[in-house]
Write an enzyme that holds these catalytic residues in place. Structure first.
Site, PDB file in Angstrom:
ATOM      1  N   GLU A 134     -31.866  47.240  87.641  1.00  0.00           N
ATOM      2  CA  GLU A 134     -30.576  46.999  86.968  1.00  0.00           C
ATOM      3  C   GLU A 134     -29.339  47.422  87.767  1.00  0.00           C
ATOM      4  O   GLU A 134     -28.481  48.137  87.264  1.00  0.00           O
ATOM      5  CB  GLU A 134     -30.577  47.673  85.596  1.00  0.00           C
ATOM      6  CG  GLU A 134     -31.740  47.214  84.724  1.00  0.00           C
ATOM      7  CD  GLU A 134     -31.760  47.854  83.334  1.00  0.00           C
ATOM      8  OE1 GLU A 134     -30.986  48.788  83.087  1.00  0.00           O
ATOM      9  OE2 GLU A 134     -32.559  47.406  82.507  1.00  0.00           O
ATOM     10  N   GLU A 239     -41.004  42.216  81.880  1.00  0.00           N
ATOM     11  CA  GLU A 239     -40.819  42.913  80.590  1.00  0.00           C
ATOM     12  C   GLU A 239     -40.636  41.916  79.456  1.00  0.00           C
ATOM     13  O   GLU A 239     -39.803  42.092  78.567  1.00  0.00           O
ATOM     14  CB  GLU A 239     -39.590  43.847  80.669  1.00  0.00           C
ATOM     15  CG  GLU A 239     -39.625  44.798  81.850  1.00  0.00           C
ATOM     16  CD  GLU A 239     -38.472  45.804  81.869  1.00  0.00           C
ATOM     17  OE1 GLU A 239     -37.721  45.927  80.878  1.00  0.00           O
ATOM     18  OE2 GLU A 239     -38.327  46.490  82.895  1.00  0.00           O
TER      19      GLU A 239
HETATM   20  C1  XIL Z   1     -37.279  51.085  77.448  1.00  0.00           C
HETATM   21  C2  XIL Z   1     -38.502  51.638  76.741  1.00  0.00           C
HETATM   22  O1  XIL Z   1     -39.264  50.564  76.238  1.00  0.00           O
HETATM   23  C3  XIL Z   1     -38.088  52.565  75.611  1.00  0.00           C
HETATM   24  O2  XIL Z   1     -39.228  53.207  75.055  1.00  0.00           O
HETATM   25  C4  XIL Z   1     -37.113  53.617  76.133  1.00  0.00           C
HETATM   26  O3  XIL Z   1     -36.643  54.387  75.043  1.00  0.00           O
HETATM   27  C5  XIL Z   1     -35.944  52.967  76.838  1.00  0.00           C
HETATM   28  O4  XIL Z   1     -36.433  52.128  77.876  1.00  0.00           O
HETATM   29  N1  XIL Z   1     -35.325  47.737  80.764  1.00  0.00           N
HETATM   30  C6  XIL Z   1     -36.227  48.522  81.441  1.00  0.00           C
HETATM   31  C7  XIL Z   1     -37.183  49.363  80.680  1.00  0.00           C
HETATM   32  O5  XIL Z   1     -36.322  48.428  82.666  1.00  0.00           O
HETATM   33  O6  XIL Z   1     -37.501  50.549  81.362  1.00  0.00           O
HETATM   34  C8  XIL Z   1     -36.675  49.681  79.301  1.00  0.00           C
HETATM   35  O7  XIL Z   1     -37.699  50.358  78.584  1.00  0.00           O
HETATM   36  C9  XIL Z   1     -36.251  48.414  78.593  1.00  0.00           C
HETATM   37  C10 XIL Z   1     -35.121  47.733  79.329  1.00  0.00           C
END
Ligand code: XIL
Length: 346
Positions: A134, A239
């Site tokens: 990010e 994701e």
């Molecule tokens: C999220 C997790 O799923 C949650 O449990 C945590 O509280 C916050 O992070 N982008 C990413 C992930 O790269 O690491 C994030 O994961 C979601 C958004």
């Protein structure tokens, strides 16, 4: 086919993000399900800096070690997530921002003191790393993270070189959200090109793929796959999940304070997903996987951000305490219609 991973074995890996509680509780039914359908895993939180370092700088490896042991036991492809990110870092790291804003050396040192031990500990065990997460912001400029403020774009170049030095065989990814949409896609391509020109070792592009039920359109996602592949990079969906609840992002800026407030009308499916939405979700998954198959020659992996709806982060993001339905397994860990649509494509 009898499972997702066997259905898609000629095409790409099928992954899931696993939380530390899934690994530690080791519910036999859930473990069987994971081993049956998935051949790649990503740690949902337990390899983030804030999770592996205590405030005093000491290490806590237990959850990350358990994750890797789980992957080895079930012979799974494993992705490290994530080496350098602005979020979920221990508080002392945030303090350096205010104390030494112009001092580059200590910042590099902080980076060096966490990334290499993290990458090195699992060298040869993790197959890929989300090296930087990010770095491009919603305004399409580089995100003003503390790393960027102190080191500029060079923090990305350094992070990838460091990761490559420590674990030369690992497949190194840049990972971000909304890059399957126009705007952030183009900004990301420009950034990657600048870094590639400097010879930065990067092998893949991770499209997080946190999508809406209607957006982005499939054609937009396709454009990103094609454009990222043209950079000479392998494409990963890292994701994937599909938010079925009313979005708050498009609310006017004037209403920003109410944006993230829980209101019942923003949580319409507390008693279950109506058939019509269930079908719509299944069709959306089907459309996406059809697209992935069309471009299977460019795609290495499709990872879902979680296994079942009860444990999805989207129940709490961007608004806490909602009932969301973004994944392929329901709250009872049963496969949803979307699961069968994806399975039946093969
Ligand atoms: C999220 C997790 O799923 C949650 O449990 C945590 O509280 C916050 O992070 N982008 C990413 C992930 O790269 O690491 C994030 O994961 C979601 C958004």
């Amino acid at each position: 086919a009898t499972s997702l991973k066997t259905a898609y074995q000629q095409d790409f890996l099928i992954g899931a993000a696993l939380s530390a509680s899934i690994i530690n509780q080791a519910d036999p039914q859930l473990v069987t399900l994971i081993a049956r359908d998935f051949n790649s895993i990503t740690p949902e939180n337990c390899m983030k800096w804030g999770e592996i370092r205590n405030a005093d700088g000491s290490w806590k490896w237990a959850d990350a070690d358990a994750f890797v042991a789980f992957g080895e036991q079930h012979n799974l492809h494993m992705v490290g997530h994530t080496l350098v990110w602005h979020s979920q870092i221990p508080t002392p790291y945030l303090k350096i921002k205010t104390v030494i804003t112009s001092a580059k050396q200590p910042c590099r040192k902080k980076c060096r003191s966490t990334s290499p031990p993290l990458a090195g500990r699992y060298k040869g065990k993790l197959h890929a790393w989300d090296v930087v997460n990010e770095a491009v912001d919603d305004n399409l400029k580089m995100r003003e993270s503390h790393w960027y403020k102190i080191l500029g774009e060079d923090f990305i170049y350094q992070a990838f070189n460091l990761a490559h030095e420590v674990d030369p065989k690992a497949h190194l990814l840049y990972n971000d959200y909304n890059i399957e949409r126009t705007g952030k896609r183009e900004a990301t391509i420009e950034m990657i090109k600048r870094l590639q020109k400097r010879g930065m070792p990067i092998h893949g592009l991770g499209i997080q793929g946190h999508m809406g039920i209607d957006t982005p359109p499939i054609a937009e996602v396709e454009k990103s796959i094609i454009e990222f592949a043209k950079l000479g990079l392998r494409v990963h969906f890292t994701e994937l999940d599909i938010d079925v609840l009313p979005s708050v992002w498009e609310l006017p800026v004037a209403e920003i304070s109410t944006r993230f407030e829980y209101k019942p009308e923003r949580d319409p499916y507390t008693k279950g997903l109506p058939q019509e939405m269930q079908d719509k979700l299944a069709r959306r998954y089907e459309d996406l996987f059809k697209l992935f198959l069309k471009h299977a020659d460019k795609i290495d992996r499709v990872t879902l951000w979680g296994v079942s709806d009860d444990a999805s982060w989207l129940n709490d993001f961007p608004i806490r305490g909602r009932t969301n339905y973004p994944l392929l397994f329901d709250r009872q860990h049963e496969p949803k219609p979307a699961y069968f649509r994806v399975l039946d494509l093969k």
